[in-house]
Design a protein around this motif. Structure first.
Motif, PDB file in Angstrom:
ATOM      1  N   GLU A  33     -20.406 -11.536  19.126  1.00  0.00           N
ATOM      2  CA  GLU A  33     -20.493 -10.255  18.421  1.00  0.00           C
ATOM      3  C   GLU A  33     -19.101  -9.795  17.986  1.00  0.00           C
ATOM      4  O   GLU A  33     -18.901  -9.317  16.866  1.00  0.00           O
ATOM      5  CB  GLU A  33     -21.116  -9.203  19.342  1.00  0.00           C
ATOM      6  N   LEU A  34     -18.133  -9.942  18.902  1.00  0.00           N
ATOM      7  CA  LEU A  34     -16.762  -9.547  18.590  1.00  0.00           C
ATOM      8  C   LEU A  34     -16.198 -10.393  17.452  1.00  0.00           C
ATOM      9  O   LEU A  34     -15.482  -9.881  16.585  1.00  0.00           O
ATOM     10  CB  LEU A  34     -15.894  -9.688  19.843  1.00  0.00           C
ATOM     11  N   LEU A  35     -16.538 -11.679  17.446  1.00  0.00           N
ATOM     12  CA  LEU A  35     -16.091 -12.562  16.377  1.00  0.00           C
ATOM     13  C   LEU A  35     -16.661 -12.119  15.034  1.00  0.00           C
ATOM     14  O   LEU A  35     -15.939 -12.061  14.026  1.00  0.00           O
ATOM     15  CB  LEU A  35     -16.517 -14.001  16.683  1.00  0.00           C
ATOM     16  N   ASP A 170     -13.427   2.870   8.575  1.00  0.00           N
ATOM     17  CA  ASP A 170     -14.697   3.375   8.064  1.00  0.00           C
ATOM     18  C   ASP A 170     -15.760   2.284   8.005  1.00  0.00           C
ATOM     19  O   ASP A 170     -16.962   2.561   8.132  1.00  0.00           O
ATOM     20  CB  ASP A 170     -14.498   3.967   6.668  1.00  0.00           C
ATOM     21  N   ALA A 171     -15.315   1.025   7.794  1.00  0.00           N
ATOM     22  CA  ALA A 171     -16.267  -0.077   7.651  1.00  0.00           C
ATOM     23  C   ALA A 171     -16.751  -0.616   8.991  1.00  0.00           C
ATOM     24  O   ALA A 171     -17.859  -1.176   9.080  1.00  0.00           O
ATOM     25  CB  ALA A 171     -15.638  -1.206   6.839  1.00  0.00           C
ATOM     26  N   LEU A 172     -15.951  -0.462  10.034  1.00  0.00           N
ATOM     27  CA  LEU A 172     -16.273  -1.095  11.312  1.00  0.00           C
ATOM     28  C   LEU A 172     -17.618  -0.669  11.916  1.00  0.00           C
ATOM     29  O   LEU A 172     -18.350  -1.524  12.426  1.00  0.00           O
ATOM     30  CB  LEU A 172     -15.141  -0.846  12.315  1.00  0.00           C
ATOM     31  N   PRO A 173     -17.991   0.640  11.915  1.00  0.00           N
ATOM     32  CA  PRO A 173     -19.321   0.973  12.452  1.00  0.00           C
ATOM     33  C   PRO A 173     -20.452   0.256  11.728  1.00  0.00           C
ATOM     34  O   PRO A 173     -21.416  -0.221  12.358  1.00  0.00           O
ATOM     35  CB  PRO A 173     -19.396   2.494  12.247  1.00  0.00           C
ATOM     36  N   ALA A 174     -20.349   0.149  10.393  1.00  0.00           N
ATOM     37  CA  ALA A 174     -21.384  -0.567   9.633  1.00  0.00           C
ATOM     38  C   ALA A 174     -21.375  -2.054   9.964  1.00  0.00           C
ATOM     39  O   ALA A 174     -22.437  -2.686  10.060  1.00  0.00           O
ATOM     40  CB  ALA A 174     -21.173  -0.352   8.134  1.00  0.00           C
ATOM     41  N   LEU A 175     -20.173  -2.624  10.137  1.00  0.00           N
ATOM     42  CA  LEU A 175     -20.091  -4.035  10.508  1.00  0.00           C
ATOM     43  C   LEU A 175     -20.670  -4.257  11.903  1.00  0.00           C
ATOM     44  O   LEU A 175     -21.271  -5.308  12.173  1.00  0.00           O
ATOM     45  CB  LEU A 175     -18.641  -4.512  10.461  1.00  0.00           C
ATOM     46  N   GLY A 176     -20.507  -3.256  12.782  1.00  0.00           N
ATOM     47  CA  GLY A 176     -21.128  -3.341  14.094  1.00  0.00           C
ATOM     48  C   GLY A 176     -22.647  -3.352  14.001  1.00  0.00           C
ATOM     49  O   GLY A 176     -23.329  -4.076  14.736  1.00  0.00           O
ATOM     50  N   ILE A 177     -23.184  -2.560  13.070  1.00  0.00           N
ATOM     51  CA  ILE A 177     -24.629  -2.548  12.856  1.00  0.00           C
ATOM     52  C   ILE A 177     -25.092  -3.897  12.319  1.00  0.00           C
ATOM     53  O   ILE A 177     -26.166  -4.407  12.700  1.00  0.00           O
ATOM     54  CB  ILE A 177     -25.005  -1.405  11.893  1.00  0.00           C
ATOM     55  N   VAL A 178     -24.294  -4.497  11.425  1.00  0.00           N
ATOM     56  CA  VAL A 178     -24.636  -5.824  10.901  1.00  0.00           C
ATOM     57  C   VAL A 178     -24.743  -6.830  12.050  1.00  0.00           C
ATOM     58  O   VAL A 178     -25.697  -7.608  12.134  1.00  0.00           O
ATOM     59  CB  VAL A 178     -23.585  -6.281   9.873  1.00  0.00           C
ATOM     60  N   ALA A 179     -23.725  -6.800  12.936  1.00  0.00           N
ATOM     61  CA  ALA A 179     -23.750  -7.712  14.077  1.00  0.00           C
ATOM     62  C   ALA A 179     -24.956  -7.424  14.981  1.00  0.00           C
ATOM     63  O   ALA A 179     -25.600  -8.350  15.499  1.00  0.00           O
ATOM     64  CB  ALA A 179     -22.456  -7.589  14.878  1.00  0.00           C
ATOM     65  N   MET A 182     -28.079  -8.821  13.381  1.00  0.00           N
ATOM     66  CA  MET A 182     -28.135 -10.275  13.567  1.00  0.00           C
ATOM     67  C   MET A 182     -28.621 -10.621  14.975  1.00  0.00           C
ATOM     68  O   MET A 182     -29.391 -11.563  15.176  1.00  0.00           O
ATOM     69  CB  MET A 182     -26.749 -10.875  13.323  1.00  0.00           C
ATOM     70  N   GLY A 183     -28.165  -9.830  15.967  1.00  0.00           N
ATOM     71  CA  GLY A 183     -28.620 -10.058  17.329  1.00  0.00           C
ATOM     72  C   GLY A 183     -30.105  -9.770  17.493  1.00  0.00           C
ATOM     73  O   GLY A 183     -30.818 -10.491  18.205  1.00  0.00           O
ATOM     74  N   VAL A 184     -30.580  -8.716  16.828  1.00  0.00           N
ATOM     75  CA  VAL A 184     -32.010  -8.381  16.892  1.00  0.00           C
ATOM     76  C   VAL A 184     -32.841  -9.471  16.236  1.00  0.00           C
ATOM     77  O   VAL A 184     -33.917  -9.850  16.726  1.00  0.00           O
ATOM     78  CB  VAL A 184     -32.270  -7.010  16.237  1.00  0.00           C
ATOM     79  N   VAL A 185     -32.353  -9.963  15.110  1.00  0.00           N
ATOM     80  CA  VAL A 185     -33.058 -11.067  14.425  1.00  0.00           C
ATOM     81  C   VAL A 185     -33.169 -12.268  15.352  1.00  0.00           C
ATOM     82  O   VAL A 185     -34.226 -12.910  15.453  1.00  0.00           O
ATOM     83  CB  VAL A 185     -32.307 -11.453  13.135  1.00  0.00           C
ATOM     84  N   GLY A 203     -30.323  -6.142  24.454  1.00  0.00           N
ATOM     85  CA  GLY A 203     -29.139  -5.473  24.975  1.00  0.00           C
ATOM     86  C   GLY A 203     -27.862  -6.075  24.404  1.00  0.00           C
ATOM     87  O   GLY A 203     -26.930  -5.344  24.037  1.00  0.00           O
ATOM     88  N   HIS A 204     -27.846  -7.402  24.320  1.00  0.00           N
ATOM     89  CA  HIS A 204     -26.681  -8.069  23.734  1.00  0.00           C
ATOM     90  C   HIS A 204     -26.495  -7.647  22.283  1.00  0.00           C
ATOM     91  O   HIS A 204     -25.370  -7.446  21.808  1.00  0.00           O
ATOM     92  CB  HIS A 204     -26.850  -9.588  23.828  1.00  0.00           C
ATOM     93  N   ALA A 205     -27.582  -7.505  21.571  1.00  0.00           N
ATOM     94  CA  ALA A 205     -27.500  -7.122  20.157  1.00  0.00           C
ATOM     95  C   ALA A 205     -26.925  -5.716  20.005  1.00  0.00           C
ATOM     96  O   ALA A 205     -26.109  -5.458  19.109  1.00  0.00           O
ATOM     97  CB  ALA A 205     -28.882  -7.203  19.515  1.00  0.00           C
ATOM     98  N   MET A 206     -27.342  -4.806  20.871  1.00  0.00           N
ATOM     99  CA  MET A 206     -26.867  -3.424  20.775  1.00  0.00           C
ATOM    100  C   MET A 206     -25.366  -3.297  21.056  1.00  0.00           C
ATOM    101  O   MET A 206     -24.733  -2.323  20.651  1.00  0.00           O
ATOM    102  CB  MET A 206     -27.651  -2.535  21.764  1.00  0.00           C
TER     103      MET A 206
END
Length: 287
Positions: A33-35, A170-179, A182-185, A203-206
């Motif tokens: 996720e961090l990557l 400003d972009a990082l929260p949205a990028l966190g949602i993207v990650a 992907m985890g939810v998928v 939990g990992h996805a969140m």
């Protein structure tokens, strides 16, 4: 130092609170996720800026932990230098400054102020406008307008790193949602797993959302703010030089012109009238 202390407080408050509520740190360790978030943030930074801004940002990041050079001593040196130059011009005529302005490296006056000489942009600013004054073909209001334009240009260039990091923040929260998505998928693609394993995947996805928000407001946004504060500090030397030179052009004596420049400085770095007077006397005594 304050930046590091602030980061420690952020980490201690967030993860300390998580530990108090009994959370498991193993769940938070999600290098993939961090990557995704960090890599996307770097890509966003590169894609959204030109080479000049990227280089300037990296340079500013390298200077963040250094002590600011814009302290009281630097401003006293600047004002004392301007006083010497203006006093010489008033006593001997502006043309006598030509040799100092054209070759500051060999100037006796500039040589007494190594901290100012080590600031090439400020040296260029002072010498350029003294050169214009020496030419005698420019009015004070024209020089003031030109100074304002140059200071605004310097400020605009200095704001590049601050704005670029703000956009990443400003972009990082949205990028966190993207990650997180992907985890939810990934979790939904493994819907046949037992509930406990499925819950672990969710939990990992969140964690992606958590990391994006924490990185944005806990780490990157403060970097942009610190760069902004440093920029404001750096602009004061130009404003001080501008006000002092303009006061002299408008007929004020060197001592009074320097007082005009002193009043522009922030109160935390501004030398008192007596401090500056003593400093100027010491400089004059060294002649």
């Amino acid at each position: 130092m304050l930046l590091l202390i602030g980061y420690l407080v952020v980490v201690g408050a967030v993860f300390g609170g998580y530990a108090i509520m009994g959370g498991s740190f193993g769940v938070l360790f999600q290098p993939v996720e961090l990557l995704m978030i960090g890599g996307a943030a770097v890509g966003t930074f590169i894609a959204g800026n030109n080479g000049k801004t990227i280089r300037a940002t990296l340079q500013e990041l390298g200077r963040l932990l250094r002590t600011s050079r814009y302290d009281r001593q630097l401003y006293m040196d600047l004002l004392a230098l301007l006083f010497e130059l203006l006093a010489k011009a008033r006593k001997e005529g502006m043309m006598k400054l030509e040799s100092d302005v054209e070759d500051p490296a060999s100037s006796e006056i500039f040589g007494r102020y190594p901290a100012i000489v080590a600031h090439p942009k400020l040296m260029e600013f002072i010498c350029d406008y003294l050169r214009l004054v020496i030419s005698g073909h420019t009015e004070a209001f024209e020089i003031e307008a030109l100074m304002d334009h140059e200071i605004e240009t310097i400020r605009h260039e200095g704001e590049g790193p601050m704005h670029s990091l703000t956009r990443v923040s400003d972009a990082l929260p949205a990028l966190g949602i993207v990650a997180a998505v992907m985890g939810v998928v990934h979790a939904l693609a493994s819907a046949d797993l037992p509930p406990n394993e499925m819950g672990a995947l969710i939990g990992h996805a969140m964690v992606g959302t958590f990391l994006g928000v924490l990185m944005a407001y806990g780490f990157v946004a403060p970097l942009a703010s610190v760069i902004g504060h440093k920029l404001s500090e750096s602009m004061k030397v130009y404003e001080c030089a501008k006000v002092t030179l303009l006061a002299s052009l408008n007929g004020y004596a060197p001592q009074m012109a320097v007082e005009f420049g002193r009043k522009v400085l922030y109160s935390t770095e501004r030398p008192s009238f007596s401090e500056l007077d003593v400093h100027v006397r010491e400089v004059k005594a060294q002649k």
